[in-house]
Design a protein around this motif. Sequence first.
Motif, PDB file in Angstrom:
ATOM      1  N   SER A   4       0.822  -1.219   0.000  1.00 28.56           N
ATOM      2  CA  SER A   4       0.000   0.000   0.000  1.00 28.56           C
ATOM      3  C   SER A   4       0.848   1.258   0.000  1.00 28.56           C
ATOM      4  O   SER A   4       0.330   2.351  -0.223  1.00 28.56           O
ATOM      5  CB  SER A   4      -0.923   0.004   1.218  1.00 28.56           C
ATOM      6  OG  SER A   4      -0.174  -0.019   2.429  1.00 28.56           O
ATOM      7  N   THR A   5       2.140   1.123   0.241  1.00 26.61           N
ATOM      8  CA  THR A   5       3.043   2.273   0.250  1.00 26.61           C
ATOM      9  C   THR A   5       3.825   2.323  -1.064  1.00 26.61           C
ATOM     10  O   THR A   5       3.994   1.299  -1.728  1.00 26.61           O
ATOM     11  CB  THR A   5       4.014   2.182   1.442  1.00 26.61           C
ATOM     12  OG1 THR A   5       4.664   0.897   1.420  1.00 26.61           O
ATOM     13  CG2 THR A   5       3.262   2.351   2.760  1.00 26.61           C
ATOM     14  N   ARG A   7       6.244  -2.965  -6.043  1.00 23.02           N
ATOM     15  CA  ARG A   7       5.168  -3.029  -5.060  1.00 23.02           C
ATOM     16  C   ARG A   7       4.512  -4.406  -4.938  1.00 23.02           C
ATOM     17  O   ARG A   7       3.779  -4.642  -3.985  1.00 23.02           O
ATOM     18  CB  ARG A   7       4.100  -1.979  -5.394  1.00 23.02           C
ATOM     19  CG  ARG A   7       4.577  -0.545  -5.226  1.00 23.02           C
ATOM     20  CD  ARG A   7       3.474   0.445  -5.530  1.00 23.02           C
ATOM     21  NE  ARG A   7       2.362   0.294  -4.603  1.00 23.02           N
ATOM     22  CZ  ARG A   7       1.170   0.863  -4.791  1.00 23.02           C
ATOM     23  NH1 ARG A   7       0.941   1.588  -5.886  1.00 23.02           N
ATOM     24  NH2 ARG A   7       0.210   0.695  -3.904  1.00 23.02           N
ATOM     25  N   LEU A  57      -0.151   0.993   7.480  1.00 24.44           N
ATOM     26  CA  LEU A  57       1.108   1.358   6.830  1.00 24.44           C
ATOM     27  C   LEU A  57       1.049   2.756   6.223  1.00 24.44           C
ATOM     28  O   LEU A  57       1.997   3.545   6.350  1.00 24.44           O
ATOM     29  CB  LEU A  57       1.461   0.333   5.755  1.00 24.44           C
ATOM     30  CG  LEU A  57       1.836  -1.071   6.238  1.00 24.44           C
ATOM     31  CD1 LEU A  57       2.107  -1.976   5.042  1.00 24.44           C
ATOM     32  CD2 LEU A  57       3.036  -1.031   7.162  1.00 24.44           C
ATOM     33  N   THR A  58      -0.054   3.081   5.543  1.00 30.80           N
ATOM     34  CA  THR A  58      -0.163   4.414   4.941  1.00 30.80           C
ATOM     35  C   THR A  58      -0.263   5.492   6.022  1.00 30.80           C
ATOM     36  O   THR A  58       0.280   6.586   5.864  1.00 30.80           O
ATOM     37  CB  THR A  58      -1.371   4.496   4.000  1.00 30.80           C
ATOM     38  OG1 THR A  58      -2.551   4.075   4.690  1.00 30.80           O
ATOM     39  CG2 THR A  58      -1.175   3.602   2.792  1.00 30.80           C
ATOM     40  N   LEU A  76       3.256   6.091   7.326  1.00 26.45           N
ATOM     41  CA  LEU A  76       4.086   6.837   6.374  1.00 26.45           C
ATOM     42  C   LEU A  76       3.623   8.278   6.228  1.00 26.45           C
ATOM     43  O   LEU A  76       4.444   9.210   6.224  1.00 26.45           O
ATOM     44  CB  LEU A  76       4.062   6.141   5.014  1.00 26.45           C
ATOM     45  CG  LEU A  76       4.894   6.784   3.909  1.00 26.45           C
ATOM     46  CD1 LEU A  76       6.370   6.802   4.282  1.00 26.45           C
ATOM     47  CD2 LEU A  76       4.680   6.053   2.590  1.00 26.45           C
ATOM     48  N   ASP A  77       2.326   8.502   6.133  1.00 28.56           N
ATOM     49  CA  ASP A  77       1.806   9.846   5.854  1.00 28.56           C
ATOM     50  C   ASP A  77       1.775  10.744   7.084  1.00 28.56           C
ATOM     51  O   ASP A  77       2.002  11.955   6.975  1.00 28.56           O
ATOM     52  CB  ASP A  77       0.396   9.750   5.263  1.00 28.56           C
ATOM     53  CG  ASP A  77       0.374   9.064   3.914  1.00 28.56           C
ATOM     54  OD1 ASP A  77       1.441   8.972   3.279  1.00 28.56           O
ATOM     55  OD2 ASP A  77      -0.714   8.603   3.495  1.00 28.56           O
ATOM     56  N   ASN A 102       5.963   9.872   9.555  1.00 29.54           N
ATOM     57  CA  ASN A 102       7.127   9.450   8.786  1.00 29.54           C
ATOM     58  C   ASN A 102       8.408   9.504   9.605  1.00 29.54           C
ATOM     59  O   ASN A 102       9.346   8.717   9.383  1.00 29.54           O
ATOM     60  CB  ASN A 102       7.265  10.314   7.531  1.00 29.54           C
ATOM     61  CG  ASN A 102       8.324   9.776   6.578  1.00 29.54           C
ATOM     62  OD1 ASN A 102       8.398   8.576   6.335  1.00 29.54           O
ATOM     63  ND2 ASN A 102       9.167  10.659   6.061  1.00 29.54           N
ATOM     64  N   LEU A 123      10.991   2.852   3.717  1.00 27.32           N
ATOM     65  CA  LEU A 123       9.533   2.891   3.716  1.00 27.32           C
ATOM     66  C   LEU A 123       8.992   1.635   4.388  1.00 27.32           C
ATOM     67  O   LEU A 123       9.582   0.557   4.267  1.00 27.32           O
ATOM     68  CB  LEU A 123       8.992   2.962   2.285  1.00 27.32           C
ATOM     69  CG  LEU A 123       9.359   4.184   1.447  1.00 27.32           C
ATOM     70  CD1 LEU A 123       8.925   3.975   0.003  1.00 27.32           C
ATOM     71  CD2 LEU A 123       8.707   5.431   2.012  1.00 27.32           C
TER      72      LEU A 123
END
Length: 257
Positions: free
Chosen positions: A101-102, A107, A169-170, A173-174, A177, A199
Motif C-alpha cells: 500500500s506504500t 510493489r 502502513l499508509t 508513512l503519511d 514518517n 519505507l
Amino acid sequence: MSGDPAHPAASDTPAPAGSGAASPARPSDAERVRSILAAAHSMTVIADGVRTEVCHLDGADVLGRLHLHPAAPAAGNPMDGRSALHDGRPAIRLEFTDIASTPVRDRVRARVTILGHLLTPYADDADTSTCVEFVRAVLETDEGRSYIGLADLDAACPDPLAAYESGMLTHLLDEHNELVTLLLRLVQPQPANKVLRALPLAMDRYGITLRLEERVGHRDVRLSFPSPLDDVEQSGVQIQALLAAARRLSHRNSLPA
C-alpha cells in the motif's frame, strides 16, 4: 500513533534487525496465503477457459465464497492421491496479487494461485458459495515458490492485522514518517549512506518490515515485536515497544565514550 510506550523487560526488548540473533519470526506460507485471501479486493478467475476480473471483493475473505473440498482418491485405489472427480469437470484457477500500500519500488509482494476443479457452477454474482475440488495453492514471492496443501490451508488463520495492514502502513508513512526514521535505529549494522529512503513495506502479527531503497536495488529488514499479536488492538503497544527500544539505542549512541 497513540498510547503510552511499553517498557518491556530486557529479555523482551526487540533484537536489532541483522544483529545475529535468531531469524525473525514470520507467518508460515499457509498463513501468508490465508491473509492475502482475507484482505484481497480483487482476483482473476479462469473457469472453464473463461477469464473474469472480479473487482468487488471489498476485503471479504474469498474462502467465504468458495468451499474447498479435498480431492477424492482415484477409483479402485483409495490410497492414490489423484482425483477421480475432476474427469470432465471444468478447471478453475484463481489468481491474487498482493500489492504494497506504500509507494515502494517493486510493489508486488506476493502472488497466490489456487488451482482446482469445479464441483458446482461458478458465477461471479452468485449468492451461494462455489464448491471446488482443491488441487493446490501456490505462493510466489521474491524468496521463491511454495506449494500449500488443503490441510495446511484449513489449519492456518489469517493474520489479525490482514484487514487493517494497508491503512496502518499508509498512516505510519503519511502521518508519522519521522517514526520510520527512528525505527531504522533497530537495523544492525546501521544502513550505509547509500540508502536513499526507507519505507514501511509490511506489517503482521510478528513485526514490521521496512524496505531500504538504494540507488540500485533494495533490501528488506524485519523488526520483530516483543511478542506476537493476537488481536489488532494490541498493535499500538507493540509498535510503541519498538519505538521505545529505538529511542534507547539513540540515547545510548549519543552518550560520550
